[in-house]
Scaffold this motif. Structure first.
Motif, mmCIF file in Angstrom:
data_model
loop_
_atom_site.group_PDB
_atom_site.id
_atom_site.type_symbol
_atom_site.label_atom_id
_atom_site.label_comp_id
_atom_site.label_asym_id
_atom_site.label_seq_id
_atom_site.Cartn_x
_atom_site.Cartn_y
_atom_site.Cartn_z
ATOM 1 N N ASN A 172 -11.740 3.889 -11.647
ATOM 2 C CA ASN A 172 -11.271 4.038 -10.270
ATOM 3 C C ASN A 172 -10.759 5.427 -9.919
ATOM 4 O O ASN A 172 -10.479 5.709 -8.756
ATOM 5 C CB ASN A 172 -10.173 3.018 -9.962
ATOM 6 N N GLY A 173 -10.610 6.276 -10.926
ATOM 7 C CA GLY A 173 -10.184 7.642 -10.674
ATOM 8 C C GLY A 173 -8.679 7.808 -10.602
ATOM 9 O O GLY A 173 -7.930 6.828 -10.449
ATOM 10 N N PRO A 174 -8.207 9.048 -10.698
ATOM 11 C CA PRO A 174 -6.769 9.311 -10.744
ATOM 12 C C PRO A 174 -6.058 9.099 -9.409
ATOM 13 O O PRO A 174 -4.828 9.049 -9.368
ATOM 14 C CB PRO A 174 -6.704 10.786 -11.168
ATOM 15 N N GLU A 175 -6.815 8.968 -8.315
ATOM 16 C CA GLU A 175 -6.198 8.810 -6.995
ATOM 17 C C GLU A 175 -6.258 7.371 -6.494
ATOM 18 O O GLU A 175 -6.093 7.138 -5.295
ATOM 19 C CB GLU A 175 -6.917 9.727 -5.994
ATOM 20 N N VAL A 176 -6.467 6.417 -7.380
ATOM 21 C CA VAL A 176 -6.628 5.035 -6.941
ATOM 22 C C VAL A 176 -5.422 4.539 -6.159
ATOM 23 O O VAL A 176 -5.548 3.721 -5.237
ATOM 24 C CB VAL A 176 -6.921 4.101 -8.148
ATOM 25 N N HIS A 177 -4.247 5.036 -6.484
ATOM 26 C CA HIS A 177 -3.029 4.594 -5.793
ATOM 27 C C HIS A 177 -3.029 4.984 -4.320
ATOM 28 O O HIS A 177 -2.255 4.428 -3.530
ATOM 29 C CB HIS A 177 -1.788 5.175 -6.477
ATOM 30 N N ARG A 178 -3.873 5.919 -3.945
ATOM 31 C CA ARG A 178 -3.976 6.347 -2.540
ATOM 32 C C ARG A 178 -5.057 5.585 -1.777
ATOM 33 O O ARG A 178 -5.283 5.839 -0.592
ATOM 34 C CB ARG A 178 -4.280 7.846 -2.464
ATOM 35 N N HIS A 179 -5.737 4.666 -2.457
ATOM 36 C CA HIS A 179 -6.878 3.985 -1.839
ATOM 37 C C HIS A 179 -6.725 2.470 -1.873
ATOM 38 O O HIS A 179 -7.666 1.744 -2.167
ATOM 39 C CB HIS A 179 -8.168 4.416 -2.538
ATOM 40 N N LEU A 180 -5.522 2.019 -1.565
ATOM 41 C CA LEU A 180 -5.237 0.591 -1.499
ATOM 42 C C LEU A 180 -4.721 0.195 -0.122
ATOM 43 O O LEU A 180 -4.034 -0.806 0.027
ATOM 44 C CB LEU A 180 -4.228 0.208 -2.584
ATOM 45 N N GLY A 181 -5.063 0.998 0.873
ATOM 46 C CA GLY A 181 -4.651 0.697 2.233
ATOM 47 C C GLY A 181 -5.503 -0.402 2.835
ATOM 48 O O GLY A 181 -6.497 -0.846 2.259
ATOM 49 N N ILE A 182 -5.098 -0.854 4.009
ATOM 50 C CA ILE A 182 -5.854 -1.909 4.692
ATOM 51 C C ILE A 182 -5.884 -1.610 6.182
ATOM 52 O O ILE A 182 -4.931 -1.058 6.743
ATOM 53 C CB ILE A 182 -5.229 -3.294 4.427
ATOM 54 N N SER B 65 0.832 -1.209 0.000
ATOM 55 C CA SER B 65 0.000 0.000 0.000
ATOM 56 C C SER B 65 0.861 1.252 0.000
ATOM 57 O O SER B 65 0.582 2.226 -0.715
ATOM 58 C CB SER B 65 -0.931 0.007 1.208
ATOM 59 N N GLN B 66 1.909 1.224 0.819
ATOM 60 C CA GLN B 66 2.822 2.370 0.883
ATOM 61 C C GLN B 66 3.569 2.548 -0.428
ATOM 62 O O GLN B 66 3.787 3.677 -0.886
ATOM 63 C CB GLN B 66 3.794 2.174 2.050
ATOM 64 N N TRP B 67 3.955 1.449 -1.050
ATOM 65 C CA TRP B 67 4.616 1.521 -2.350
ATOM 66 C C TRP B 67 3.688 2.181 -3.361
ATOM 67 O O TRP B 67 4.108 3.015 -4.162
ATOM 68 C CB TRP B 67 5.005 0.120 -2.808
ATOM 69 N N ALA B 68 2.417 1.797 -3.351
ATOM 70 C CA ALA B 68 1.448 2.328 -4.315
ATOM 71 C C ALA B 68 1.334 3.843 -4.206
ATOM 72 O O ALA B 68 1.251 4.542 -5.230
ATOM 73 C CB ALA B 68 0.083 1.682 -4.094
ATOM 74 N N GLU B 69 1.328 4.367 -3.010
ATOM 75 C CA GLU B 69 1.183 5.816 -2.823
ATOM 76 C C GLU B 69 2.326 6.584 -3.473
ATOM 77 O O GLU B 69 2.150 7.733 -3.885
ATOM 78 C CB GLU B 69 1.098 6.138 -1.325
ATOM 79 N N GLN B 70 3.492 5.954 -3.580
ATOM 80 C CA GLN B 70 4.662 6.616 -4.155
ATOM 81 C C GLN B 70 4.823 6.336 -5.653
ATOM 82 O O GLN B 70 5.687 6.930 -6.302
ATOM 83 C CB GLN B 70 5.932 6.152 -3.411
ATOM 84 N N HIS B 71 3.998 5.437 -6.203
ATOM 85 C CA HIS B 71 4.159 5.032 -7.605
ATOM 86 C C HIS B 71 2.802 4.984 -8.307
ATOM 87 O O HIS B 71 2.304 3.897 -8.653
ATOM 88 C CB HIS B 71 4.844 3.658 -7.686
ATOM 89 N N ASP C 129 1.667 5.817 -11.390
ATOM 90 C CA ASP C 129 1.599 5.292 -12.754
ATOM 91 C C ASP C 129 1.795 3.780 -12.789
ATOM 92 O O ASP C 129 1.057 3.053 -13.465
ATOM 93 C CB ASP C 129 2.645 5.972 -13.640
ATOM 94 N N GLU C 130 2.802 3.303 -12.049
ATOM 95 C CA GLU C 130 3.056 1.868 -12.016
ATOM 96 C C GLU C 130 1.895 1.128 -11.370
ATOM 97 O O GLU C 130 1.517 0.034 -11.800
ATOM 98 C CB GLU C 130 4.348 1.568 -11.247
ATOM 99 N N THR C 131 1.301 1.732 -10.342
ATOM 100 C CA THR C 131 0.155 1.100 -9.670
ATOM 101 C C THR C 131 -1.014 0.939 -10.628
ATOM 102 O O THR C 131 -1.663 -0.108 -10.660
ATOM 103 C CB THR C 131 -0.278 1.942 -8.454
ATOM 104 N N ARG C 132 -1.280 1.956 -11.424
ATOM 105 C CA ARG C 132 -2.365 1.869 -12.399
ATOM 106 C C ARG C 132 -2.099 0.744 -13.405
ATOM 107 O O ARG C 132 -3.015 0.016 -13.803
ATOM 108 C CB ARG C 132 -2.532 3.207 -13.110
ATOM 109 N N ARG C 133 -0.831 0.584 -13.793
ATOM 110 C CA ARG C 133 -0.489 -0.500 -14.726
ATOM 111 C C ARG C 133 -0.708 -1.861 -14.079
ATOM 112 O O ARG C 133 -1.207 -2.805 -14.706
ATOM 113 C CB ARG C 133 0.954 -0.356 -15.216
ATOM 114 N N PHE C 134 -0.304 -1.990 -12.811
ATOM 115 C CA PHE C 134 -0.503 -3.247 -12.094
ATOM 116 C C PHE C 134 -1.982 -3.575 -11.962
ATOM 117 O O PHE C 134 -2.398 -4.719 -12.122
ATOM 118 C CB PHE C 134 0.145 -3.180 -10.704
#
Length: 344
Positions: free
Chosen positions: A287-297, A258-264, A266-271
């Motif tokens: 999922n919107g442009p901020e999806v990388h910030r919404h993969l926490g648990i 989750s922390q990795w996603a917040e910093q990446h 573009d790569e998160t969207r590809r994954f």
């Protein structure tokens, strides 16, 4: 005494989840390998009986991350599992129709035929539950109820397990969602249907649908709550009780992803696109442009309440064997152990 263990089973839905991200990054396999444990995929097993555990949580020494209907149903049937994490990643949710239907607003749905998927008995019909919750949420925005529309079954002859087998896949891992709903619309058997996620947005785009209402990003969380909002991480009781160290590893590595996603971003969207069998453009739209910030648990009270809200909906609509206490399902011990180690 620690129970010796050489392998555990796991499964995830083909949707945005930090477990999927951790798997693609190699974090998941690495953290369990360090503990001498190999991971085996339930959903990719050639054995149909094994794959069923993705939906009914029968396998011991297993964990699952994905849509919440199957694990809630399994718990209601008495399956001994623990809820150890919740992820809320908003996604496109909409009621769509064809241009020639004349439906342009939710009010126009009154008296019209709303298509609801209906699969054979066996595995809980999570697509039906999802469509009904979407309809209830949408109609409530205009003070309407389900009694104001005509529910029309879209009968699907195959179980969800059948859609993962056979030549009709054309070399793909699974059938694309919403094919039966789109076909019913085009044949004029129904006037509107519910779709969600990347698959839903692709289906709507394919037929040039009219969007009657979109509410996947509505400010009221009770409107957004559905089978994928939020998604849950569950483990079977033996894993939770006899190898809590592995559950702690699981939660910790998901947090790392989750922390990795917040910093990446573009790569998160590809994954996510790879995970969902979608394009990056579809992920961005769904999922919107901020999806990388919404993969926490986590197990924050509002997340637990959201799962409880949907559990009650499922019970009220007859999808559960019996009701149960959501708080008794929650297991916070992995987080407590991680926090204690952090302080130490």
């Amino acid at each position: 005494m620690v129970t010796p263990l050489s392998e555990i089973w796991y499964t995830r839905c083909p949707v945005p989840t930090p477990v999927g991200l951790a798997a693609q990054l190699g974090y998941l396999e690495q953290t369990f390998a360090e503990a001498g444990v190999a991971l085996k995929s339930i959903i990719d097993s050639p054995d149909r009986a094994i794959r069923e555990s993705h939906f009914n949580h029968t396998l011991e020494w297993s964990f699952r991350h994905g849509g919440n209907v199957p694990p809630i149903r399994a718990r209601s049937e008495g399956r001994d599992t623990r809820l150890v994490g919740i992820t809320w990643t908003d996604e496109f949710q909409a009621i769509i129709t064809l241009p020639e239907s004349g439906i342009r607003s939710l009010v126009d749905l009154a008296g019209r035929r709303f298509g609801v998927p209906c699969r054979p008995e066996g595995i809980v019909d999570f697509m039906r539950a999802t469509a009904l919750k979407g309809l209830v949420s949408a109609l409530s925005l205009e003070g309407l109820s389900v009694s104001d529309v005509e529910l029309t079954d879209i009968v699907q002859k195959q179980s969800v397990l059948d859609t993962q087998e056979g030549p009709s896949l054309f070399g793909l891992k699974r059938r694309q969602a919403y094919g039966d709903e789109v076909a019913a619309l085009l044949r004029g058997e129904v006037d509107a249907v519910f779709v969600k996620g990347t698959a839903g947005i692709a289906a709507a785009n394919l037929i040039g649908a009219v969007q009657v209402a979109e509410f996947g990003f509505h400010p009221d969380p009770n409107i957004r709550i559905n089978s994928g909002s939020p998604r849950v991480l569950t483990v079977d009781a033996r894993l939770a009780e006899e190898r809590p160290d592995l559950v702690e590893r699981l939660v910790a590595v998901i947090r790392k992803a989750s922390q990795w996603a917040e910093q990446h971003p573009d790569e998160t969207r590809r994954f996510i696109a790879r995970e969902s069998g979608a394009t990056e453009e579809q992920v961005l739209a769904a999922n919107g442009p901020e999806v990388h910030r919404h993969l926490g648990i986590g197990l924050d009270p509002d997340l637990v309440a959201a799962v409880g809200h949907y559990k009650d909906f499922l019970h009220d609509w007859g999808f559960l064997e019996r009701n149960f206490d959501i708080d008794a399902w929650v297991d916070r011990r992995p987080y407590d152990a991680i926090d204690r180690r952090a302080v130490a």
